[in-house]
Motif scaffolding. Sequence first.
Motif, PDB file in Angstrom:
ATOM      1  N   GLY A   1       0.809  -1.209   0.000  1.00  9.58           N
ATOM      2  CA  GLY A   1       0.000   0.000   0.000  1.00  9.58           C
ATOM      3  C   GLY A   1       0.843   1.259   0.000  1.00  9.58           C
TER       4      GLY A   1
ATOM      5  N   LEU B   1      -0.812  -2.506   3.867  1.00 11.77           N
ATOM      6  CA  LEU B   1      -2.016  -3.039   3.234  1.00 11.77           C
ATOM      7  C   LEU B   1      -1.733  -3.480   1.810  1.00 11.77           C
ATOM      8  CD1 LEU B   1      -4.727  -0.453   4.302  1.00 11.77           C
ATOM      9  CD2 LEU B   1      -4.464  -2.779   5.140  1.00 11.77           C
TER      10      LEU B   1
ATOM     11  N   THR C   1      -2.898  -3.705  -1.970  1.00  9.98           N
ATOM     12  CA  THR C   1      -3.675  -2.692  -2.682  1.00  9.98           C
ATOM     13  C   THR C   1      -4.464  -3.201  -3.868  1.00  9.98           C
ATOM     14  OG1 THR C   1      -1.749  -2.102  -4.022  1.00  9.98           O
ATOM     15  CG2 THR C   1      -2.119  -0.839  -1.993  1.00  9.98           C
TER      16      THR C   1
ATOM     17  N   LYS D   1      -6.298  -7.111  -1.782  1.00 15.20           N
ATOM     18  CA  LYS D   1      -6.751  -5.722  -1.675  1.00 15.20           C
ATOM     19  C   LYS D   1      -7.401  -5.472  -0.318  1.00 15.20           C
ATOM     20  CE  LYS D   1      -9.223  -2.090  -4.023  1.00 15.20           C
ATOM     21  NZ  LYS D   1      -9.896  -1.716  -5.260  1.00 15.20           N
ATOM     22  N   GLY D   2      -6.858  -4.469   0.388  1.00 15.57           N
ATOM     23  CA  GLY D   2      -7.406  -4.089   1.681  1.00 15.57           C
ATOM     24  C   GLY D   2      -7.053  -5.022   2.818  1.00 15.57           C
ATOM     25  N   GLN D   3      -6.180  -5.992   2.581  1.00 13.25           N
ATOM     26  CA  GLN D   3      -5.808  -6.927   3.638  1.00 13.25           C
ATOM     27  C   GLN D   3      -4.517  -6.477   4.314  1.00 13.25           C
ATOM     28  OE1 GLN D   3      -5.824 -10.929   2.172  1.00 13.25           O
ATOM     29  NE2 GLN D   3      -8.007 -10.903   1.772  1.00 13.25           N
TER      30      GLN D   3
END
Length: 122
Positions: free
Chosen positions: A73, A92, A94, A99-101
């Motif tokens: 991220g 994170l 991306t 994604k978003g983990q």
Amino acid sequence: MLIHKTFVAAAVALTVTAVWAEPAVVFKDGQYHLWEATRSDGWDRIIYATAVDPRGPWTKHGVAVDAGSWEVGAHPDVVYDPERDLWLMAWLGTSGPNKGQLMLHTAQQPEGPWSAYPANPF
């Protein structure tokens, strides 16, 4: 409180395709420790550098975490936990399945080696 911000110089100059957002910087034991997300040849890495003055010169120590195609991220966040004498890093994913983990890593030294938390990604 930050009143004025002035660009002095790039902290770390590497041959990379992209460096985005701000790096993580921790001041400890008289040194600034910097981690920055980079991309080169479609591969994401978090690089590590140190300096005694934030204006430099910076000493490049190379790759702290080779994230591969996880797509790091905007920037890693790094903190030092004095109670456990442990460095903690979080970033994170991306895109794609990550994604978003949240990804967590720990190290005994700021330069690493960094160990991925066994339950990654969150």
